[in-house]
Structures are given as C-alpha cells and as structure tokens.
Design a protein around this motif. Structure first.
Motif, short mmCIF file in Angstrom:
data_model
loop_
_atom_site.label_atom_id
_atom_site.label_comp_id
_atom_site.label_asym_id
_atom_site.label_seq_id
_atom_site.Cartn_x
_atom_site.Cartn_y
_atom_site.Cartn_z
N THR A 1 0.89 -1.23 0.15
CA THR A 1 0.03 -0.08 0.11
C THR A 1 0.69 1.39 0.01
N SER A 2 1.83 1.23 0.83
CA SER A 2 2.84 2.41 1.02
C SER A 2 3.43 2.63 -0.42
N GLN A 3 3.87 1.53 -1.11
CA GLN A 3 4.41 1.92 -2.35
C GLN A 3 3.57 1.98 -3.45
N ILE A 4 2.59 1.59 -3.36
CA ILE A 4 1.46 2.23 -4.41
C ILE A 4 1.20 3.83 -4.27
N LEU A 5 1.22 4.17 -2.98
CA LEU A 5 1.18 5.62 -2.75
C LEU A 5 2.31 6.19 -3.27
N THR A 6 3.46 5.75 -2.89
CA THR A 6 5.05 6.47 -3.37
C THR A 6 4.79 6.49 -4.66
N SER A 7 4.85 5.37 -5.51
CA SER A 7 5.03 5.36 -7.10
C SER A 7 3.88 6.40 -7.72
N GLY A 8 2.55 6.17 -7.29
CA GLY A 8 1.48 6.94 -7.90
C GLY A 8 1.77 8.42 -7.69
N THR A 9 2.34 8.59 -6.40
CA THR A 9 2.43 10.37 -6.29
C THR A 9 3.66 10.69 -7.15
N ASN A 10 4.66 9.90 -7.15
CA ASN A 10 5.83 10.24 -8.32
C ASN A 10 5.45 10.18 -9.64
N PHE A 11 4.43 9.28 -10.17
CA PHE A 11 3.92 9.36 -11.54
C PHE A 11 3.19 10.57 -11.88
N ALA A 12 2.27 10.87 -10.63
CA ALA A 12 1.43 12.17 -11.14
C ALA A 12 2.39 13.13 -11.00
N THR A 13 3.54 13.38 -10.31
CA THR A 13 4.22 14.42 -10.25
C THR A 13 4.95 14.62 -11.67
N SER A 14 5.32 13.60 -12.27
CA SER A 14 5.99 13.67 -13.59
C SER A 14 4.88 13.97 -14.64
N VAL A 15 3.62 13.25 -14.59
CA VAL A 15 2.57 13.77 -15.56
C VAL A 15 2.49 15.42 -15.50
N ILE A 16 2.36 15.91 -14.13
CA ILE A 16 1.95 17.36 -14.16
C ILE A 16 3.13 18.31 -14.69
N ILE A 17 4.42 17.69 -14.23
CA ILE A 17 5.43 18.63 -14.72
C ILE A 17 5.73 18.61 -16.18
N ILE A 18 5.37 17.27 -16.90
CA ILE A 18 5.65 17.02 -18.35
C ILE A 18 4.31 18.08 -18.87
N ARG A 19 3.16 17.70 -18.57
CA ARG A 19 1.99 18.75 -19.01
C ARG A 19 2.22 20.26 -19.02
N SER A 20 2.70 20.47 -17.74
CA SER A 20 2.75 21.78 -17.33
C SER A 20 4.09 22.53 -18.10
N LEU A 21 5.16 22.01 -18.05
CA LEU A 21 6.58 22.48 -18.37
C LEU A 21 7.15 21.98 -19.58
N GLY A 22 6.69 20.79 -19.93
CA GLY A 22 7.44 20.14 -21.24
C GLY A 22 8.54 19.15 -20.89
N LEU A 23 8.87 18.26 -21.72
CA LEU A 23 10.01 17.26 -21.78
C LEU A 23 11.35 17.89 -21.44
N ASP A 24 11.76 19.06 -21.85
CA ASP A 24 13.09 19.86 -21.44
C ASP A 24 12.94 19.90 -19.87
N GLU A 25 12.24 20.48 -19.57
CA GLU A 25 12.27 20.98 -18.13
C GLU A 25 12.06 19.77 -17.16
N PHE A 26 10.99 18.94 -17.65
CA PHE A 26 11.07 17.55 -16.93
C PHE A 26 12.57 16.66 -16.88
N GLY A 27 13.11 16.98 -18.13
CA GLY A 27 14.55 16.31 -18.10
C GLY A 27 15.50 17.06 -16.83
N ARG A 28 15.37 18.49 -16.84
CA ARG A 28 16.13 18.93 -15.93
C ARG A 28 15.68 18.47 -14.31
N PHE A 29 14.30 18.29 -14.21
CA PHE A 29 13.92 17.93 -13.03
C PHE A 29 14.37 16.52 -12.80
#
Length: 442
Positions: free
Chosen positions: A28-56
C-alpha cells in the motif's frame, strides 16, 4: 509441468501476503509512493514540457543516487542487524542508528551543494548549479523521512511507516498541484525540488513522533560500530559502483542527446516503476524478514524462502509487462508525449528490465542477510564496468533506446554472478550459521 514448477513459489508468495501485515502495508505504501511520483511527472511534463522535466529528472536522479548510499551505509545494515537483537537492546540501538543517519544526511547534502557546479559542467548541464540548494534541502529531509519509515517496518510497525508516507506524498502532490496551476509563474524544476523538501520534512516530523524510546549506551555502540563497518566497508564501494551503473547511462543520455531525451527515458521508466510496485514493496521488508527467518528457522529455510519469492515476482512482472505494452499509445497520450512510437519502444524494454530485476533482487538480499556484502560490491563493480563501456560506445550512435538495453545486460550479468557466488559459498554458509545464530542471541 509449468504448474508444478510454479506451485511452490506462488504458494509461498500467497502465504507471505496472507500472514504478513507488513507485506500488505508495504505494498500500500509503495502504491502511494509510486503513484504520487508518477502524478508529479505527468504534471511537470504537461505543464512545463519534456525539457524542464529532463532538468527535474537529472536532479531526481542525483537524489536517488544519495538514496542508494543511504541504503548501503545506514538502512541495509540496520535491517540485517536490528531483528537479531534482543528487545532490551533496541532503545540504545535506535540512538546509535539516529546519530548515524543524521551524520549521513548532513554530509551528503553538503556534497551535493559543493559538487553541483563541477558535475553540471562535466555532463554538459551548466544549469545544474541552480538546483544545488534545492537538491541539498530535498536530500536532507528525504534521508530522514526514508530512515524513519524504514525503521518502522524493521520494528514491526508498518501502519506507522504508512502514516509517514501518507503525510509525505499527500503534501508533495498538493504542493506540485499548487505550483502547476495557481502558482504556475513560479513553477520550474527548482520549485518542484523544494516542494519535495517540504513534504519530506513534514514526514520526518511524524517519524520522530513515532520513533520510540531512545537511549545511549557506549558499550553497545562499541560492539555495533565494527559490525556496521563490516557492512559499510564493502557496501559503500558497492553502492558507488551501483550508482555508476544506474546513473552513467542516463548522464550520457543527457549529455549526448539532451534534456528532452532524458525526459522521455525517465517518463518510460516511471511507468515501469509503477508496474514494479510488488518488487519495490518487498525490498522494504524482505531484508528484515529474511534476517528474522535466518535466526528462527536457519540458513536453508531463509534461502528457500527468498528463492521462491524471486520466482513468483518474475512471473508477476511478465504478466504486468505484457499488459502495459498493449496500452503504450494511450499512456503516451495521458502523459502528453507526442512521439508514442519511441516511447512505446522504451516502455517495452523497461518492462523486460523489470522481469530480470525481479529475478535478481532476492540474491542481493541473500548476501546482505548472511552479512557477506563483498558479493554485492563485486557484482556492482561488474555492472558499473558494463554501464560505462556500453554507454560510451553505443548511446551517442544508437540513441536513447540503448539505455534500457544496457540496464538489462548488466542486471543479467550481475544476477549470474550472485547466483554463482551463492553456489560456491553454500556449504560454508550452512556450516557456519548454527554458530553465528547463537552468537547473535547473546
């Protein structure tokens, strides 16, 4: 024939999850961790693009390197040693462990701050120095949060570990959402790292509250330092080699192909990480479970237990990987990635990597449990050599698709090494552990 071959592993795996509350909480903890990190990645890619996501992603990769050193220098020794101690020694051992993790967190944050500029120049990313303070802050608080939540698993309090994760990742997701929408003008890789630092800091406060009674006993410390040193003297070089094998292909990808290519690699890797949730969850609890089984049931029982878990996780990884490959176009669309074909190829290769990793990881836990970390050091050195040589020769010529291929090759090679090591040492371990178990009890 197939059902008979899989019968024992799958039965053992079902038994593990039926009998172990730790396994359910860890999952359950790992689902929360990976799910949040995935959501963070999606938000950064959609908001800032692959270049800024690459820097992150480059900053996040550095945090993961530090995390691997935390495992080798602090968490893995604790997970192997603490379950073998009597309850009367636990408060003093908590004090010993807390001092150790504080020293580690301070030292690694200082190293990140001082090395960001020269490392950025070395890998063709001079902007990396702009992330230095945010990286140091995020690393310090993340190390503390990871320590406290892992210790709760070691001491058999998985609900407390989940509470630490729940605070950490709910605050992280909320902060990233605020940055992406109402505060979009201030949103970049630096802001995302500060959001992670804030969430980890709050989680560490919860960790302190549930940590348990602490005492300080100099006699126990004098016993524990040599025992930890037996781990660290081999594991730190081994972790350094592992950091090389994990980071060099992606560093080379960033330097030779650019931030957007690194962003695409990391996006595919994020999906594969989500599908590898069962393995990551078991990595959190298997070291202490294997150590407890070694103490209570002996060497052969522990080895059989780990082998069955590896078989079962390999089968699960294959099934999950086949499913997600069929949905690669839809996943690319969800993440805002326009080149679905390149993304799908990378995703398929990372799924294959999950399979071979699932088969290998019980072998790394085995050698740590028997307190023989030389094997992990030597296997990591082999993997680092493969990563550097193949990365330098192939990535610039063949592109980002080579990165997961290199990972697959080095995981297979290091797994073969560890299996050979276990077979050579099998009789020696079996003979010695009856004596060692009695010494641990005293």
């Amino acid at each position: 024939m197939i059902s008979s071959w899989l019968g024992n592993p799958l039965t053992g795996f079902r038994s593990l999850y039926r009998k172990s509350g730790q396994a359910r909480w860890a999952m359950t903890s790992q689902i929360l961790t990976s799910g949040t990190n995935f959501a963070t990645s999606v938000i950064i890619i959609r908001s800032l693009g692959l270049d800024e996501f690459g820097r992150f992603s480059l900053g996040f990769l550095l945090l993961m390197i530090v995390r691997s050193f935390l495992d080798g220098a602090v968490l893995n020794p604790i997970a192997s040693i603490a379950p073998k101690l009597w309850s009367t020694s636990q408060p003093a051992y908590r004090g010993f462990a807390l001092v150790k993790v504080l020293a580690f967190a301070l030292a690694t944050s200082a190293i990140l701050t001082l090395t960001a500029k020269p490392l950025g120049n070395l890998i063709g990313s001079p902007w990396l120095s702009q992330l230095a303070i945010a990286l140091a802050a995020s690393s310090f608080t993340a190390n503390l949060a990871d320590f406290f939540r892992r210790y709760q698993f070691i001491e058999g309090r998985p609900a407390h570990a989940f509470a630490i994760d729940a605070v950490r990742y709910s605050v992280q997701l909320l902060a990233i959402l605020l940055l992406a929408y109402p505060l979009h003008a201030h949103f970049d890789a630096v802001a995302a790292l500060y959001a992670m630092a804030l969430s980890s800091g709050l989680a560490a406060v919860v960790g302190i509250a549930v940590f348990g009674r602490i005492t300080w006993r100099a006699p126990l410390n004098r016993i524990m330092w040599p025992r930890h040193w037996n781990f660290v003297k081999w594991m730190i070089p081994g972790v350094a080699m592992e950091a090389v094998q994990n980071a060099v292909p992606q560093f080379l990808g960033n330097a030779l192909l650019g931030e957007a290519a690194l962003g695409l690699i990391r996006a595919a890797q994020q999906i594969s990480n989500i599908l590898n949730l069962p393995v990551y969850a078991l990595q959190q609890i298997l070291p202490s479970m294997a150590a407890s089984r070694l103490r209570s049931a002996g060497y052969r029982s522990m080895a059989h237990f780990l082998r069955n878990i590896g078989y079962a996780m390999g089968v699960a990884s294959l099934a999950l990987g086949a499913t997600v490959i069929l949905a690669s176009k839809e996943i690319a669309q969800l993440m805002g990635i326009t080149d679905a074909s390149r993304f799908g190829t990378l995703l398929g290769l990372f799924m294959l990597l999950n399979f071979v990793f699932a088969l290998r990881f019980p072998s790394t836990i085995f050698v740590n449990t028997v307190e023989d970390p030389r094997a992990n050091f030597l296997s990591s050195a082999l993997g680092a050599t493969i990563a550097v040589v193949l990365g330098w020769l192939l990535i610039g010529r063949l592109g980002e698709v080579v990165v997961p291929v290199i990972y697959i090759i080095l995981v297979i090679a290091t797994w073969a090494f560890l299996v050979t090591w276990k077979r050579v040492k099998h009789e020696k371990y079996d003979e010695e552990f009856s004596v060692k178990i009695e010494s641990w009890k005293s």
